[in-house]
Motif scaffolding. Structure first.
Motif, mmCIF file in Angstrom:
data_model
loop_
_atom_site.group_PDB
_atom_site.id
_atom_site.type_symbol
_atom_site.label_atom_id
_atom_site.label_comp_id
_atom_site.label_asym_id
_atom_site.label_seq_id
_atom_site.Cartn_x
_atom_site.Cartn_y
_atom_site.Cartn_z
ATOM 1 N N TYR A 173 -23.892 78.972 34.149
ATOM 2 C CA TYR A 173 -25.316 78.365 33.817
ATOM 3 C C TYR A 173 -25.519 77.385 32.809
ATOM 4 C CZ TYR A 173 -30.134 78.654 32.427
ATOM 5 O OH TYR A 173 -31.500 78.257 31.914
ATOM 6 N N TYR A 209 -30.254 73.602 36.155
ATOM 7 C CA TYR A 209 -31.273 74.588 36.450
ATOM 8 C C TYR A 209 -31.889 75.274 35.274
ATOM 9 C CZ TYR A 209 -27.712 74.086 39.982
ATOM 10 O OH TYR A 209 -26.733 73.614 40.911
ATOM 11 N N ALA A 262 -27.716 78.657 40.938
ATOM 12 C CA ALA A 262 -29.137 78.111 41.303
ATOM 13 C C ALA A 262 -29.752 79.269 41.835
ATOM 14 C CB ALA A 262 -29.270 76.801 42.141
#
Length: 278
Positions: A173, A209, A262
């Motif tokens: 992430y 994201y 995501a």
């Protein structure tokens, strides 16, 4: 540069330092591998590096000669004087007696120059240390670590791979994760029982994201992998229902390891909004 000691009996380095099991000390001793690591880091004269766990300075020595500043985090006081004796005359050298798991890395930043972190991380603290470092990514340009090969495989795993899990999602992430090369146990003193690998972690700027609420995202990812063989519907029971999965266009009969980063962001943001609406 130290590494986790997996042997039960005391062992000593060539210089006579006793390897301490509680600090995970196995020292890299192959000049060719050290050059390969330095080449991967590619240090520049104007850069600020931070080395975690220098051991007997196998990697520290070539780095301190090439950069503007090299801060060293070493918990073992017995190594401090040897390190000062060997490297204290270099202007870049700065030594900190501290636990890397609780150290405030942001305090090292000067002139808004991002830090480049390097280190040969002990097996027993590698995952918690990486989670700790994720809190300081605003201050970090990149990270080059030697870790147990299995941990690097988890960091770099893609969805659907058996190694893909909570660590994969949380690190990916925030960062690009790349396995650079593998280092066998014969290159350490004493040799560990497993292979090691070098990983490069580069913070994503900007994040592709964006989780609305990071605590919700982290908690949902953790819960999704609570029981790896169970489906999302089972692991996230009480968190999301079938209508929520339909709204996110995600199949609740999948296991967490099948989802992309995501997808976890989508589920977490939906959960956060759901909490606000109730």
């Amino acid at each position: 540069m130290s590494r986790a000691n997996t042997h039960g009996k005391p062992s000593y380095s060539a210089s006579g330092h006793q390897h301490k099991k509680q600090f995970g000390q196995n020292f890299l001793n192959n000049d060719g591998i050290i050059r390969q690591i330095v080449n991967a880091i590619h240090p520049q004269p104007d850069q600020h590096l931070v080395e975690i766990g220098p051991g007997e300075a196998a990697l520290t020595t070539p780095l301190v000669q090439q950069v503007k500043r090299l801060d060293i985090i070493e918990i073992d006081r017995d190594l401090h004087q040897p390190l000062r004796n060997k490297l204290g005359h270099y202007p870049a050298f700065a030594l900190h007696q501290a636990d890397a798991l609780s150290f405030d890395y942001a305090q090292l930043v000067t002139d808004n120059q991002p830090l480049r972190l390097v280190g040969n991380l002990p097996y027993n603290i590698s995952s918690p240390l990486i989670f700790h470092l994720l809190n300081y990514l605003d201050s970090i340009a990149d990270m080059h670590f030697m870790l147990q090969k299995e941990v690097v495989e988890r960091l770099t795993a893609t969805p659907g791979h058996k190694a893909f899990g909570r660590l994969s999602v949380m690190v990916q992430y925030y960062c690009e994760a790349e396995l650079l090369f593998i280092v066998g146990p014969q290159h350490f003193d004493p040799p560990p029982k497993v292979d090691s690998a070098i990983v490069r972690l580069t913070p994503r700027r900007p994040l592709p994201y964006q989780a609305t609420h990071l605590a919700d995202f982290a908690a949902l990812v953790k819960q999704s992998f609570a029981m790896k063989r169970k489906t999302l519907r089972n692991n996230l029971k009480g968190w999301l229902d079938d209508a929520d999965y339909a709204a996110c266009d995600i199949d609740p009969s999948l296991r967490a390891e099948a989802l992309a980063v995501a997808d976890f962001v989508t589920l977490a943001n939906h959960y956060t909004q759901k909490q606000k609406d109730t």
